[in-house]
Design a protein around this motif. Structure first.
Motif, short mmCIF file in Angstrom:
data_model
loop_
_atom_site.label_atom_id
_atom_site.label_comp_id
_atom_site.label_asym_id
_atom_site.label_seq_id
_atom_site.Cartn_x
_atom_site.Cartn_y
_atom_site.Cartn_z
N MET A 191 0.92 -1.14 -0.07
CA MET A 191 0.03 -0.01 0.15
C MET A 191 0.81 1.17 0.06
O MET A 191 1.86 1.38 0.89
CB MET A 191 -1.06 0.06 1.10
CG MET A 191 -2.01 0.98 1.31
SD MET A 191 -3.05 0.54 0.10
CE MET A 191 -4.04 2.21 -0.17
N VAL A 192 0.52 1.98 -1.06
CA VAL A 192 1.55 3.19 -1.00
C VAL A 192 0.74 4.31 -0.45
O VAL A 192 -0.31 4.54 -0.45
CB VAL A 192 1.59 3.60 -2.64
CG1 VAL A 192 2.55 4.99 -2.71
CG2 VAL A 192 2.31 2.56 -3.10
N PRO A 193 1.34 5.03 0.87
CA PRO A 193 0.79 6.21 1.55
C PRO A 193 0.71 7.30 0.40
O PRO A 193 1.20 7.81 -0.36
CB PRO A 193 1.81 6.40 2.51
CG PRO A 193 2.91 5.29 2.35
CD PRO A 193 2.72 4.90 1.22
N THR A 194 -0.46 7.93 0.97
CA THR A 194 -0.79 9.23 0.11
C THR A 194 -0.13 10.49 0.81
O THR A 194 0.39 10.22 1.86
CB THR A 194 -2.34 9.60 0.06
OG1 THR A 194 -2.85 9.56 1.53
CG2 THR A 194 -3.28 8.32 -0.55
N THR B 79 5.61 9.30 -2.96
CA THR B 79 4.23 8.65 -3.46
C THR B 79 3.70 8.67 -4.80
O THR B 79 2.99 7.79 -5.36
CB THR B 79 3.29 9.69 -2.88
OG1 THR B 79 3.87 9.88 -1.41
CG2 THR B 79 1.96 9.18 -2.52
N GLU B 80 4.05 9.72 -5.40
CA GLU B 80 4.00 9.70 -6.90
C GLU B 80 4.55 8.68 -7.85
O GLU B 80 3.93 7.94 -8.49
CB GLU B 80 4.48 11.00 -7.58
CG GLU B 80 3.68 12.21 -7.40
CD GLU B 80 4.30 13.74 -7.71
OE1 GLU B 80 3.77 14.78 -7.28
OE2 GLU B 80 5.23 13.85 -8.26
N GLN C 173 2.62 5.33 -6.73
CA GLN C 173 1.57 5.53 -7.65
C GLN C 173 1.72 5.05 -9.17
O GLN C 173 1.01 4.32 -9.68
CB GLN C 173 0.85 6.86 -7.61
CG GLN C 173 0.00 6.93 -6.17
CD GLN C 173 -0.60 8.51 -5.95
OE1 GLN C 173 0.08 9.29 -6.71
NE2 GLN C 173 -1.44 8.51 -5.01
N ALA C 174 2.64 5.43 -9.67
CA ALA C 174 3.02 5.23 -11.06
C ALA C 174 3.21 3.73 -11.22
O ALA C 174 2.95 3.15 -11.99
CB ALA C 174 4.25 6.12 -11.67
N VAL C 175 4.09 3.40 -10.09
CA VAL C 175 4.42 1.86 -10.31
C VAL C 175 3.08 1.13 -10.02
O VAL C 175 3.12 -0.06 -10.80
CB VAL C 175 5.26 1.51 -9.11
CG1 VAL C 175 5.47 -0.03 -9.03
CG2 VAL C 175 6.84 1.91 -9.52
#
Lengths: 882, 153
Positions: A1-4, A176-177, A180-182
């Motif tokens: 889970m990637v943090p925002t 984060t970006e 999200q990209a990954v």
């Protein structure tokens, strides 16, 4: 889970709080300063006030500034000098905005305007351009400064350096970006399906997008080479493991970064130099710790890839490895499947021929056990039209008894499950025994999509087995019954055991064994079962069964269908109401007569086959014998019991009579004694008084009368003693036998007068006994010894102790005439004598008395003699020496 | 036939044959008219205690010896002994019990009831006569008796 991003911001609070705290402190300080200023309004000039402020703010870590309404700085503290990198003299009277990053100036101006209109205080963040050209982030809080008239003259500000925090925030936002990209890449890969070409193209394009590369290469590891499977914007040959950056990545399993390939020792080829490539990132593609290949991005700019790019590529490499592997293995499977499908199609025809021609029945069912295919042999075995089996569950064709157990085994067979013997039911109702082996058909997902089964007809074999088993059962029953006969069991036990066996061999609703008692017009049910429960044993009136002459018949009786019988006997009527349709009755024959019968009842018409009849007849014969034997035995037991009872009664009567007799003997003896004494007395008086005057013959006769009366008197005396011993209870006391013996000897001495008699009384010890009775016995023994030694010139009588079977006793040995051992048994009976009266006087009571004494004491008396050298009499007294 | 008022020896015997056999040896020791035979216990007690038809004998002299047959009709020896010993007048009169078959239990009962002696009558007459003579000799000649109740001390 990637943090925002907001998540990251929330992780900042400690610094923010510190900042807020500082601001608060400052505001309080300023409030104090203003108060201070108001008090000294008259005396102090503003400059002086600022001087004071400078002193105070000099030590503060926050930058403190003051500027006038033209935004020219009027005061800076050392912390602000450090923040901007400018000395105070550079800053003073300079316009504040010139130190602010141009992008942030409009926002600040807008804030001042807001403040000027009396809006409330708000924190500001802006960038400062330092003297060295660097950007620093400030968090700022301002408050208006007013003169004594209340007119605003400027602003006081606290400036806090938040550059570090801002950088961290920035980093996080970028991370984060990146995540999200990954994630997007992964989703793109997932939606690309399982075609590895598509997957790789997606990865390559995304990699290029994320890193700003001009070229992307995906290589797979094959032996010691990395072979390009996808190229984007760049030409790339296969590369050796040990002379390329890709090789290094594959070998180490780590991302490799070359900011400038020129002169990089890891790169031993020049394939990229000519294409103007300067920078390369290579990341290994891994799955399950294994390197499958390399993802490589290339840039024409030296240092064209940042840490962030490297990070992005590393993440991609990890995620993509697994996707690639899945895609690759799926393709391989797909290929295999295609090849197999072709082969299958090819062999299907051959297989179909084989299946159609097979001697075994073959079926295929789906996962619910519903038949989807049968071969012709299967239809034939079950007696159905070819094809009519399809669409029905295989379990439908199993015999009801086999269904429960087999259903599961057939619907969900295990791999390599053992073959089962199953009973099928053909369409015509006949049974079919099949040897069944079923195997699961695996589906693509590893689950089971159906079952293929094969049935071999083993009906014939089963029937043979069944016949063998039944004859074994029959033999066992016969053996059991032999055992029962030998084991002397009761008719009911034999009956129950027999029915238990029979029920297993002959299926029946009800079975019973009846024994007839025609004399009492009743039958006895000795064993029976109905619908699995035990029937109570008991009598049944014969007329309820059948007419007596029918029951007496010696042949087997069969009722094929009870429903067709007109006016059946009451019991049969009851059975019919219970649902019984057919009955088999087999007589139990003993010596050609029916003593009973075995009855079997079935709920189906003609429920008994010829074999069932045979079995019943076979069992009836030994059962009849066993029952008869048991009856005879019972009768014998009853008679024996009766005999014993009578014997016991007689024993009691006899004992009572004996006791009475003994009492009578005593009374009679006593009464006899008187007249005898009178006869003796008066005869003596006759002889004494009339003596000389009497005729010699008269004298002789008178003497004879007197002698006879004397002898009879002695006999009576002895009988009285004997009777008394018999009546008297034994009173045990410790008795010194030696002194007792000496007493008796002294009493007997007068009888030994004129004879040479040597009494040898040895120490005899003491024993618990009745002194009087033992005295009588000893007297009898010693006087016997004295009597039978009379012919000896010299008499020796020895009295010595003896022990026998743990009992103490006395032995009396003499050197008299002895006796023949053949007569030893007669010695102790009443009136038994071994000698004529003219040889030795006596009446045969003395030794009987000794025996009574011995018996009363629980002891024994016996005698030994070896002819004419004397005799030894032994007397034991039922107690050990004390 | 009633007994004389004074006697040296009172024989209590229901059987006349037995009494005759007893009288033979006893007659050698004292005068025949000094020997009386009571035919049963009732008569013996009446005579000894001076009651019934022998009421006139109340307080009269007692014999030197009473020979008491063990087995008697109606009152037996033990009962006679108990009555005699219960009466102060006859408490000390010498009583010898004669038995033909000596049951130890019966002999013991006689002694407990106050018999001075118990003698078993031998079958042989010569032995019997000897036993009776010895007994009579002792009680009639040697033994000293006390008449009636004599205060002592």
């Amino acid at each position: 889970m990637v943090p925002t991003l907001p998540d990251y911001l929330r992780q900042i609070p400690p610094t923010t709080l510190a900042f807020a705290g500082a601001v608060l402190a400052l505001v309080l300080l300023l409030a104090w300063i203003l108060e201070w200023r108001r008090r000294r309004r008259a005396q102090r000039a503003e400059a002086a006030a600022l001087g004071q402020l400078r002193t105070i703010t000099a030590t503060m870590r926050e930058g403190v500034i003051a500027y006038d309404m033209d935004l020219r700085l009027t005061l800076v503290n050392p912390a602000f000098e450090r923040l901007t990198g400018h000395p105070e003299e550079d800053l003073r009277d300079q316009e504040f905005l010139q130190y602010v990053h141009p992008d942030d100036r409009p926002a600040l101006v807008a804030e001042w305007e807001r403040l000027a209109q009396g809006e409330s205080l708000r924190d500001q963040e802006y960038r400062v351009v330092t003297r060295g050209g660097q950007i620093r982030w400030c968090a700022s809080t301002w408050s208006p400064v007013r003169d004594e008239t209340g007119r605003q003259v400027g602003y006081l500000g606290a400036e806090f350096d938040i550059t570090e925090r801002k950088l961290a925030e920035d980093e996080m936002r970028q991370d984060t970006e990146l995540f999200q990209a990954v994630i997007e890449v992964q989703q793109a890969v997932a939606s690309a399906g399982l075609d590895s070409g598509t997957v790789m193209r997606v990865i390559a394009e995304r990699s290029r997008g994320l890193t700003g590369a001009t070229g992307v290469v995906i290589e797979t590891l094959e032996g010691d080479e990395l072979v390009p499977v996808l190229r984007l914007g760049v030409e790339s040959p296969p590369l050796k493991l040990n002379e390329s950056l890709s090789g290094a990545a594959a070998r180490t399993g780590e991302l490799q970064r070359a900011d400038d390939i020129e002169g990089d020792p890891r790169i031993g080829h020049r394939a990229y130099h000519d294409q103007g490539i300067r920078a390369i990132l290579a990341v290994p593609l891994r799955h399950d710790q294994q390197v499958l290949g390399v993802l490589k991005v290339l840039s024409p700019t030296a240092g064209g890839f940042t840490d962030r790019h490297a990070k992005a590529l590393r993440l991609l490499g990890g995620l993509v490895g697994a996707s690639l592997e899945h895609a690759a293995s799926f393709e391989a499977r797909q290929a295999r499947l295609e090849r197999r499908t072709e082969a299958l199609q090819e062999s299907e025809q051959r297989f179909k021929h084989l299946v159609d021609a097979a001697q075994e029945g073959i079926w295929v069912s789906d996962e619910r056990g519903v038949i989807t295919y049968v071969n012709p042999r299967m239809s034939e075995l079950l007696g159905y039209q070819n094809g009519s089996l399809v669409g029905r569950p295989i379990a439908d064709f199993l015999d009801a008894t086999a269904r429960a157990g087999a259903q599961r085994a057939l619907a969900r067979p295990g791999n390599g499950a053992e073959a089962l013997d199953l009973r099928f039911r053909r369409q015509d109702g006949a049974e079919l025994w099949g040897l069944v082996s079923a195997s699961p058909i695996p589906g693509r997902d590893g689950g089971m999509v159906g079952t293929v089964g094969m049935v071999t007809d083993i009906t014939e074999r089963k029937r043979t087995e069944e016949r063998l088993r039944r004859s074994a059962d029959r033999l066992t029953v016969l053996h059991d019954m032999d055992q029962a006969i030998l084991g002397a069991r009761s008719p009911a036990e034999v009956g129950r055991a027999t029915l238990g066996r029979m029920r297993r061999m002959v299926p029946c609703h009800r079975c019973s064994v009846l024994l007839f008692d025609f004399a009492r017009s009743q039958a006895q049910l000795i064993a029976g079962y109905s619908a699995g429960t035990t029937l109570p044993a008991g009598p049944i009136p014969i007329e309820r069964l059948s007419p007596g002459d029918v029951l007496r018949r010696t042949s087997i009786r069969v009722i094929d269908d009870l429903a067709a019988v007109e006016s059946p006997a009451p019991l049969l009527k009851e059975l019919r109401d219970e649902g019984v349709r057919s009955v088999l009755s087999v007589p139990l024959l003993v010596d050609g007569e029916a003593i009973g019968e075995i009855n079997l009842a079935s709920t189906t018409p003609r429920g008994f086959t010829a074999e069932h009849r045979d079995i019943a007849m076979e069992i009836a014969a030994p059962l009849a014998i066993a029952v008869q034997q048991a009856r005879l035995r019972e009768e014998l037991t009853r008679q024996t019991g009766e005999l014993e009872r009578r014997l016991a009664e007689r024993g009691a009567t006899l004992r009572a009579l004996t006791a009475e007799l003994e009492t009578m003997v005593y009374a009679v003896s006593h009464d006899l004694r008187e007249p005898l004494r009178h006869i003796c007395g008066f005869t003596q008086l006759l002889l004494d008084d009339g003596g000389p005057a009497l005729d010699p013959a008269v004298q002789h006769y008178a003497g004879r009368i007197r002698d006879g009366a004397n002898r009879m008197s002695g006999l009576v005396d002895d009988l009285v003693s004997l009777a008394r011993v018999a009546r008297q209870d034994v009173l045990r006391r410790p008795v010194d036998l030696t002194s007792l013996a000496e007493d008796v000897v002294s009493r007997l001495e007068p009888q030994a007068e004129g004879r040479a008699v040597e009494w040898r009384v040895q120490p005899l010890g003491a024993v618990e006994c009745d002194r009087e009775l033992v005295g009588l016995a000893l007297q009898s023994l010693l006087s016997n010894a004295l009597k039978f030694t009379r012919p000896r010139d010299r008499t020796v009588i020895t009295i010595r102790p003896v022990q026998h079977e743990g009992q103490a006793g006395i032995a009396v040995q003499d050197n008299g005439i002895g006796f023949k051992m053949a007569y030893a048994g007669k010695l102790f009976g009443v009136f038994q004598r071994l000698h004529r009266p003219d040889e030795f006087e006596g009446n045969g009571v003395g030794l009987a008395l000794v025996q009574r004494v011995a018996q009363k004491h629980g002891g024994r008396v016996w005698a030994e003699s070896n002819g004419d050298t004397g005799a030894t009499f032994y007397l034991t007294l039922g107690a050990p020496p004390s | 036939m009633s007994l004389p008022d004074e006697l040296d020896l009172l024989i209590v015997e229901h059987d006349p044959l037995e009494a005759e056999l007893l009288l033979k040896p006893m007659g050698e020791l004292t005068n025949a008219d000094r020997i009386g035979v009571a035919r049963d216990g009732e008569e013996a007690l009446d005579w000894l205690l001076g009651r019934g038809r022998y009421r006139h004998r109340l307080g009269a002299a007692l014999p030197r010896l009473v020979l008491l047959e063990l087995k008697l009709p109606r009152l037996d020896a033990v009962e006679i002994l108990r009555t005699l010993r219960a009466n102060p007048r006859t408490a000390t009169v010498p009583v010898v019990v004669l038995t033909s078959a000596a049951e130890p239990r019966e002999v013991a009962q006689c002694y407990q009831a106050g018999a001075n002696s118990c003698i078993r009558k031998p079958v042989d007459f010569r032995e019997f006569a000897e036993a009776v003579r010895t007994t009579g000799d002792y009680w009639l000649r040697l033994n000293r008796t006390v008449q009636g109740a004599v205060p002592v001390g």
